[in-house]
Write a protein that holds these residues in place. Structure first.
Motif, mmCIF file in Angstrom:
data_model
loop_
_atom_site.group_PDB
_atom_site.id
_atom_site.type_symbol
_atom_site.label_atom_id
_atom_site.label_comp_id
_atom_site.label_asym_id
_atom_site.label_seq_id
_atom_site.Cartn_x
_atom_site.Cartn_y
_atom_site.Cartn_z
ATOM 1 N N GLN A 168 81.739 -29.169 105.280
ATOM 2 C CA GLN A 168 80.862 -29.379 104.154
ATOM 3 C C GLN A 168 79.521 -29.747 104.805
ATOM 4 O OE1 GLN A 168 83.708 -32.084 102.037
ATOM 5 N NE2 GLN A 168 83.541 -30.512 100.550
ATOM 6 N N ASN A 209 79.386 -20.142 100.872
ATOM 7 C CA ASN A 209 78.220 -20.314 100.213
ATOM 8 C C ASN A 209 77.649 -21.663 100.207
ATOM 9 O OD1 ASN A 209 78.531 -17.696 98.897
ATOM 10 N ND2 ASN A 209 80.010 -18.527 97.173
ATOM 11 N N ARG A 210 78.131 -22.846 100.416
ATOM 12 C CA ARG A 210 77.760 -23.999 100.751
ATOM 13 C C ARG A 210 76.736 -24.020 101.919
ATOM 14 N NH1 ARG A 210 80.932 -29.461 99.818
ATOM 15 N NH2 ARG A 210 81.497 -28.468 98.116
ATOM 16 N N LEU A 211 77.469 -23.504 102.933
ATOM 17 C CA LEU A 211 76.751 -23.162 104.228
ATOM 18 C C LEU A 211 75.514 -22.519 104.313
ATOM 19 C CD1 LEU A 211 79.809 -23.714 106.441
ATOM 20 C CD2 LEU A 211 78.071 -25.523 106.402
ATOM 21 N N ASN A 212 75.565 -21.599 103.452
ATOM 22 C CA ASN A 212 74.522 -20.569 103.368
ATOM 23 C C ASN A 212 73.381 -21.173 102.892
ATOM 24 O OD1 ASN A 212 75.151 -18.188 104.792
ATOM 25 N ND2 ASN A 212 76.452 -17.102 103.096
ATOM 26 N N ASN A 213 73.843 -21.938 101.725
ATOM 27 C CA ASN A 213 72.464 -22.771 100.923
ATOM 28 C C ASN A 213 71.837 -23.541 101.999
ATOM 29 O OD1 ASN A 213 73.212 -21.410 98.416
ATOM 30 N ND2 ASN A 213 74.725 -23.018 97.837
ATOM 31 N N LEU A 214 72.702 -24.269 102.936
ATOM 32 C CA LEU A 214 71.983 -25.109 103.797
ATOM 33 C C LEU A 214 70.957 -24.244 104.663
ATOM 34 C CD1 LEU A 214 72.108 -27.936 104.477
ATOM 35 C CD2 LEU A 214 74.011 -27.281 106.246
ATOM 36 N N PHE A 266 87.016 -30.339 96.533
ATOM 37 C CA PHE A 266 87.367 -29.321 97.584
ATOM 38 C C PHE A 266 88.744 -29.761 98.187
ATOM 39 C CE2 PHE A 266 87.581 -27.752 101.889
ATOM 40 C CZ PHE A 266 87.159 -26.466 101.550
ATOM 41 N N MET A 281 80.685 -30.442 90.526
ATOM 42 C CA MET A 281 81.341 -29.543 91.478
ATOM 43 C C MET A 281 82.891 -30.249 91.645
ATOM 44 S SD MET A 281 80.304 -29.049 95.461
ATOM 45 C CE MET A 281 78.735 -28.502 94.901
ATOM 46 N N ARG A 329 85.992 -20.277 102.212
ATOM 47 C CA ARG A 329 85.615 -21.158 100.947
ATOM 48 C C ARG A 329 84.181 -21.716 100.969
ATOM 49 N NH1 ARG A 329 90.463 -24.763 100.100
ATOM 50 N NH2 ARG A 329 90.135 -24.973 102.428
ATOM 51 N N LEU A 330 83.992 -22.210 102.118
ATOM 52 C CA LEU A 330 82.543 -22.895 102.475
ATOM 53 C C LEU A 330 81.566 -22.358 102.948
ATOM 54 C CD1 LEU A 330 84.432 -25.342 104.927
ATOM 55 C CD2 LEU A 330 83.670 -26.119 102.605
#
Length: 255
Positions: free
Chosen positions: A43, A68-73, A4, A1, A65-66
């Motif tokens: 994050q 997608n990462r938080l939606n994965n969580l 950031f 990755m 920008r964050l």
């Protein structure tokens, strides 16, 4: 990755120290029956510890920008949900469906003061745990007559019981801020039904805009010597030497 890129506009200083993160989460005394709002999850470093309490965690993040990462969580944890946008425009009471809630956050320093005033208006708020610039915490918790005592001290302590907790050094963050940070816990006080909070805030703002003047000079067109005697307040005092109780009494007398 890829690494950031932190955005200075959002005041992003991500806390990395796991022991401090666990401690901040523990200060909220959350359990599976709790509802907790987290402003600026970034994050997700603090978010993981909040989720682990079993509480229903509702996050608000401005940086797209964050997302997608938080939606994965959110897909991995049923007790975590994400709202994108500016936390200062959200109605927190409506967001939690008017249920009791706490707010725990490594808050961007740029919005610390407006957020504190916003939280003071929440009817269902139970507790606030914030990681802030240490200077702000010192002002919030300042004693009467100290150099840090001012508008933020008066209004913070009018609305909340404020407790300064663990100090956090710059090395605990990425990127490191140029200042010390500190955690503060605020427990709402009972509301004053007979006081217009907005007018009181304006009154205190004007009062401390002239913090070096004797208060009799500030109110020379409103209050006489007899008025000061009735108030039981030394008219030669300056604003920073007035207790919150004296300020409220003066405010009510002048209405």
């Amino acid at each position: 990755m890829s690494r950031f890129a932190h955005n200075k506009r959002f005041g992003q200083h991500f806390l990395r120290d796991q022991s401090i993160l666990r401690l901040i989460a523990s200060y909220g005394h959350l359990n599976s029956d709790s509802i907790c709002i987290e402003v600026g999850p970034g994050q997700g470093a603090l978010t993981h510890h909040l989720i682990a309490t079993g509480a229903n965690i509702i996050a608000i993040e401005l940086d797209t920008r964050l997302e997608n990462r938080l939606n994965n969580l959110a897909q991995k944890h049923i007790n975590f949900s994400l709202n994108m946008g500016d936390a200062l425009v959200y109605d927190f009471d409506m967001l939690v469906n008017h249920q009791p809630f706490s707010l725990i956050s490594n808050l961007p320093y740029e919005i610390s003061t407006p957020m504190i005033f916003k939280l003071a208006k929440c009817k269902n708020l139970q507790a606030v745990v914030l990681l802030l610039q240490q200077e702000v915490v010192m002002r919030m918790c300042a004693d009467v007559g100290s150099s840090n005592y001012g508008r933020l001290s008066v209004m913070s302590q009018y609305y909340f019981n404020c407790e300064a907790l663990v100090e956090v050094g710059p090395e605990c963050f990425s990127p490191p801020p140029k200042v010390m940070s500190q955690v503060v816990r605020c427990i709402p006080k009972p509301r004053h039904d007979n006081i217009d909070d907005t007018k009181l805030e304006d009154f205190v703002k004007v009062l401390f805009a002239h913090r070096r003047k004797m208060i009799r000079q500030l109110f020379k067109n409103q209050l006489s010597d007899v008025d000061w005697q009735e108030l039981g307040i030394d008219s030669s005092a300056r604003p920073q030497s007035l207790s919150i109780e004296e300020i409220i009494r003066l405010f009510q007398y002048c209405q």
